[in-house]
Design an enzyme around this catalytic site. Structure first.
Site, short mmCIF file in Angstrom:
data_model
loop_
_atom_site.label_atom_id
_atom_site.label_comp_id
_atom_site.label_asym_id
_atom_site.label_seq_id
_atom_site.Cartn_x
_atom_site.Cartn_y
_atom_site.Cartn_z
N GLU A 248 -18.16 75.14 61.19
CA GLU A 248 -19.16 74.35 61.93
C GLU A 248 -20.04 75.34 62.67
O GLU A 248 -19.57 76.05 63.57
CB GLU A 248 -18.47 73.38 62.89
CG GLU A 248 -19.43 72.37 63.51
CD GLU A 248 -19.70 72.64 64.97
OE1 GLU A 248 -20.33 73.68 65.26
OE2 GLU A 248 -19.29 71.84 65.82
N CYS A 282 -23.12 72.27 70.70
CA CYS A 282 -23.72 72.45 69.37
C CYS A 282 -24.53 71.24 68.94
O CYS A 282 -25.47 71.37 68.15
CB CYS A 282 -22.64 72.75 68.34
SG CYS A 282 -21.33 71.52 68.26
#
Length: 478
Positions: A248, A282
């Site tokens: 990720e 994020c």
């Protein structure tokens, strides 16, 4: 705490090496602990111990693994206050954010155990009736995980949960900036009955030393949470043999606020997510596109919402926002803002380090207006408390604006028009699209498209990545 030295957890034992590195509290700029620096011998011990522990752990029935994992979650919760205090000290998080971070660790541990009991191993019909065909899901092997610093324990849970539940073994490396809470959690593994070598947790600042974790033929999988640049570099290093990857990586999340949206609700929702964890998230909104007819209203309401934020770490009242993690990150915010101003943007609120806080890497929550899509902060992941607001009109293709980035992690849409919402969900190139409300949960898959990564965290889709997909065909006697 400054006199405390944290150990690594290797092969079921607390391990000290001959060298340490410092951890700094970003709210005070004080050194709060020393951490043992992993060395080459310890890295090899991790690889060997995880490899040696795999045969027995992978064959341990799920019911027995679950009992151990449940005990571990209970033990973590009995040390909750101590661990949360460590988390606050190394990250500068406000208490609500730190408690959420901790809570996601135990939530993941329990969720993945439950999900492991529901793994699908279907029978595949044979058209001629000559074979019994079925699928076996078995643990991959040794998993190496590199974690980001922004949510140390949530990120630990995202990896530790599926490793333990699947029957894999693992080597986890939290960020050298925030290793304390993770290492304390590692110390409780043995007390919970997790066998030696099943989970190893190390920390270090020298990537040349930890390189063998990636280059070794022992790991079957490499998983990571971090920047795209770091992820690409790590995957290159790991391609010494065939490995599974689940990473990720960076994001540049677009927001679309249409003219028919509930503007106050949209402004509150976007501001609350943008300035959570000081923008160091994020999935944080990175480019906020607002229809020109509601642009002024949105900015007014967003600024009003920002006005209620208090700059402070740890426990206390009010809607708190902590410091950025490093002085370098804070300086980067100033540079991004100045670059935007030089190119025509203007500051609505914030825009600088607070003058009344002489210690800590605090930065005011900032809104910029009249931002253009080609400015640096529109093209790069900001990862800080700066919200750029960009107007769009009926002449613009707003979906194309949202997709105009190499990243594709998350996106947000605000509209009361169902067709608009469904179209955006279908056409925006992102791993998750939230319409009218921010929504993340452990049972929902989380991960990116394009340069934001491959694979998933959370949900059954994550667990499946730690398991083989083996087909078995047995000839049926006629």
């Amino acid at each position: 705490m400054p006199d405390q030295t944290f150990s690594l957890w290797v092969d079921g034992r607390a391990t000290h090496t001959g060298k340490t590195f410092e951890v700094i509290n970003p709210a005070t700029e004080d050194v709060i602990a020393e951490v043992s620096e992993v060395d080459a011998d310890t890295v090899q011990r991790c690889l060997d111990s995880a490899n040696n522990a795999f045969p027995a752990w992978s064959k341990t029935p799920l019911s027995k693994r679950k009992a151990i994992i449940d005990r571990y979650a209970e033990l973590l919760e009995s040390h909750r206050d101590e661990i949360v205090d460590l988390l606050i000290a190394e990250t500068g998080k406000p208490i609500d954010n730190a408690e959420y971070d901790f809570g996601m660790l135990t939530t993941c541990l329990r969720f993945f155990c439950e999900e492991a009991a529901r793994i699908d191993q279907p029978v595949i019909p044979d058209p001629d009736g000559n074979f019994l065909n079925y699928v076996l899901r078995q643990p991959l092997g040794v998993v190496v995980g590199y974690l980001a610093w922004n949510f140390p324990l949530l990120n630990l849970g995202y990896k530790l949960g599926p490793i333990l539940a699947s029957g894999c073994t693992g080597i986890i490396k939290p960020s050298q900036l925030t290793p304390l809470a993770s290492l304390r959690c590692a110390e409780l593994l043995g007390a919970a009955g997790v066998p030696a070598g099943v989970i190893n947790v190390i920390a270090g600042t020298d990537y040349d030393v930890t390189g063998p974790l990636l280059e070794s033929d022992i790991p079957s999988m490499f998983t990571m949470i971090g920047s795209t640049r770091a992820g690409v570099g790590a995957m290159k290093s790991a391609c010494t043999n065939v490995k599974h990857f689940s990473v990720e990586l960076g994001g540049n999340a677009p927001v679309l606020v249409y003219d028919d949206a509930d503007i106050e609700a949209a402004a509150n929702s976007i501001v609350d997510l943008k300035f959570a964890n000081s923008g160091q998230v994020c999935v944080s909104p990175n480019r906020c596109f607002v229809h020109e007819s509601v642009y002024e209203e949105f900015i007014t309401k967003a600024a009003a919402r920002v006005g209620g934020i208090v700059l402070a770490a740890g426990r206390g009242e009010g809607r708190r926002m902590g410091p950025m993690l490093t002085g370098k990150s804070r300086d980067r915010m100033s540079q991004l803002i100045q670059s935007a101003i030089d190119n025509g943007a203007s500051v609505v609120c914030g825009g600088k380090a607070p003058e009344d806080l002489t210690k800590g890497y605090f930065f005011e929550p900032t809104i910029l207006r009249d931002v253009k899509k080609d400015m640096q902060l529109s093209c790069d992941e900001i990862f800080g408390p700066v919200l750029p607001v960009i107007p769009f009109s009926d002449d613009d293709d707003e979906i194309a604006l949202a997709n105009d980035t190499e990243y594709g992690l998350a996106a947000y849409v605000y509209t009361t028009n169902l067709n608009r919402g469904l179209r955006a969900g279908a056409e925006i190139q992102a791993g998750s699209v939230c319409v009218n409300e921010v929504h993340y949960a452990v049972h929902l898959p989380h991960g990116g498209l394009k340069q934001s990564g491959v694979g998933k965290d959370c949900s059954r889709y994550s667990l499946q990545e730690y398991l083989t997909l083996k087909r078995v065909s047995v000839r049926v006697p006629s």
